[in-house]
Design an enzyme around this catalytic site. Sequence first.
Site, PDB file in Angstrom:
ATOM      1  N   LYS A 178       0.849  -1.195   0.000  1.00 31.73           N
ATOM      2  CA  LYS A 178       0.000   0.000   0.000  1.00 31.73           C
ATOM      3  C   LYS A 178       0.881   1.240   0.000  1.00 31.73           C
ATOM      4  CE  LYS A 178      -3.548   2.458   2.588  1.00 31.73           C
ATOM      5  NZ  LYS A 178      -4.577   2.386   3.633  1.00 31.73           N
ATOM      6  N   LYS A 213      -2.232  -1.522  -3.820  1.00 28.43           N
ATOM      7  CA  LYS A 213      -3.120  -0.359  -3.772  1.00 28.43           C
ATOM      8  C   LYS A 213      -2.315   0.924  -3.858  1.00 28.43           C
ATOM      9  CE  LYS A 213      -6.144   1.927  -0.538  1.00 28.43           C
ATOM     10  NZ  LYS A 213      -6.554   2.040   0.828  1.00 28.43           N
TER      11      LYS A 213
HETATM   12  C1  PBG Z   1      -7.395   3.629   5.677  1.00 30.47           C
HETATM   13  C2  PBG Z   1      -7.729   3.352   4.272  1.00 30.47           C
HETATM   14  C3  PBG Z   1      -7.571   4.261   3.221  1.00 30.47           C
HETATM   15  C4  PBG Z   1      -8.135   3.661   2.106  1.00 30.47           C
HETATM   16  C5  PBG Z   1      -8.591   2.390   2.486  1.00 30.47           C
HETATM   17  N1  PBG Z   1      -8.321   2.206   3.820  1.00 30.47           N
HETATM   18  C6  PBG Z   1      -7.037   5.642   3.227  1.00 30.47           C
HETATM   19  C7  PBG Z   1      -5.686   5.905   3.674  1.00 30.47           C
HETATM   20  O1  PBG Z   1      -4.862   5.006   3.839  1.00 30.47           O
HETATM   21  O2  PBG Z   1      -5.403   7.076   3.928  1.00 30.47           O
HETATM   22  C8  PBG Z   1      -8.229   4.335   0.770  1.00 30.47           C
HETATM   23  C9  PBG Z   1      -9.286   3.851  -0.147  1.00 30.47           C
HETATM   24  C10 PBG Z   1      -9.619   4.772  -1.269  1.00 30.47           C
HETATM   25  O3  PBG Z   1      -8.995   5.831  -1.481  1.00 30.47           O
HETATM   26  O4  PBG Z   1     -10.557   4.428  -1.994  1.00 30.47           O
HETATM   27  N2  PBG Z   1      -6.519   2.836   6.330  1.00 30.47           N
END
Ligand code: PBG
Length: 327
Positions: free
Chosen positions: A197, A250
């Site tokens: 991520k 992601k």
């Molecule tokens: C939080 C989380 C995020 C997303 C999924 N879980 C945001 C972040 O890490 O700041 C993002 C999903 C999206 O942008 O559609 N842990």
Amino acid sequence: MSLNLPQRPRRNRKSAALRGFARETHLGPEHFVLPLFLHEGAENQAIDSMPGCFRLSQDGVLREVEAALTEGVTGFDLFPAIAEAQKTSDGREAYNPAGLVPRVIRSIKREFPEALVITDVALDPYNSDGHDGLVKDGKILNDETVEILIMQALCHAEAGADVISPSDMMDGRIGAIRGGLDDQGFTEVSLLSYCVKYASSFYNPFRDALSSSPKFGDKKTYQMDPANVREALRELALDEDEGADIVMVKPAMPFLDVLRVVRDSTALPVAAYQVSGEYAMLKAAALNGWLDERRTVLESLLGIRRAGADMIFTYFARPAARWLKDG
Ligand code: PBG
């Protein structure tokens, strides 16, 4: 004039039937997971930067799941918008057994036991700092955060979640959560790790949806540097060792090369998340009449599949399922 060409790739494209036989990648609603935003309100509430997406009421969630199931979408991922007054520096609402997420898990599993309920484990919706972990002196604590994530995962498992999905990027959390679940007898609950991520700028509409933007700084000390791909293999090796059942990359579209590398390096199913900013950019262009929504969205999802995703988390899951059915 006629070129002397023994090889004419166009022959395999000359009819829909031949293109069908030559097609290498398939896309169907069985590949989609629909992320759902929840809130305590009695009405569904529009999200400005994600036209077509809503913070759903508790009844709204059930109606959304019901409609999606009839369209062939079987996986759902829950994200709660928590009132500012319930956010604390220790994020304790994250493991409140009477909280919004456990209540919604129970109601979905009661009405639609066949729906696959995935829950997000991280503290950002609950934490007054807006970070995925506990904060002390401006630093995001690792091991102390993991302790709370275990409690959050147990709270979701007790409510009936099928799959728990840690998105926090703390080190060691997959093994620790697996251990915590197993100790309490939840050996059947799966772990889908947000393994790779990135600290991406494409999450902003999601943070608008949940009012969960970090109150200071950014997430670069825990989420990955978008410049890196070898580091993805390191995260993958750790999560495999620690017991992840599925691994995620992601965002999706800006990281298709990473998805391919991960797909080629593991026997586990691989998920990709077409995140809120990817949705917003396609949607904005479509609403302006600059792109054909149906064709570009399906092409984007096919590209994510071709790069190696078995599962795609996408806010387009329902319209895409309908478009695929219409042919
Ligand atoms: C939080 C989380 C995020 C997303 C999924 N879980 C945001 C972040 O890490 O700041 C993002 C999903 C999206 O942008 O559609 N842990």
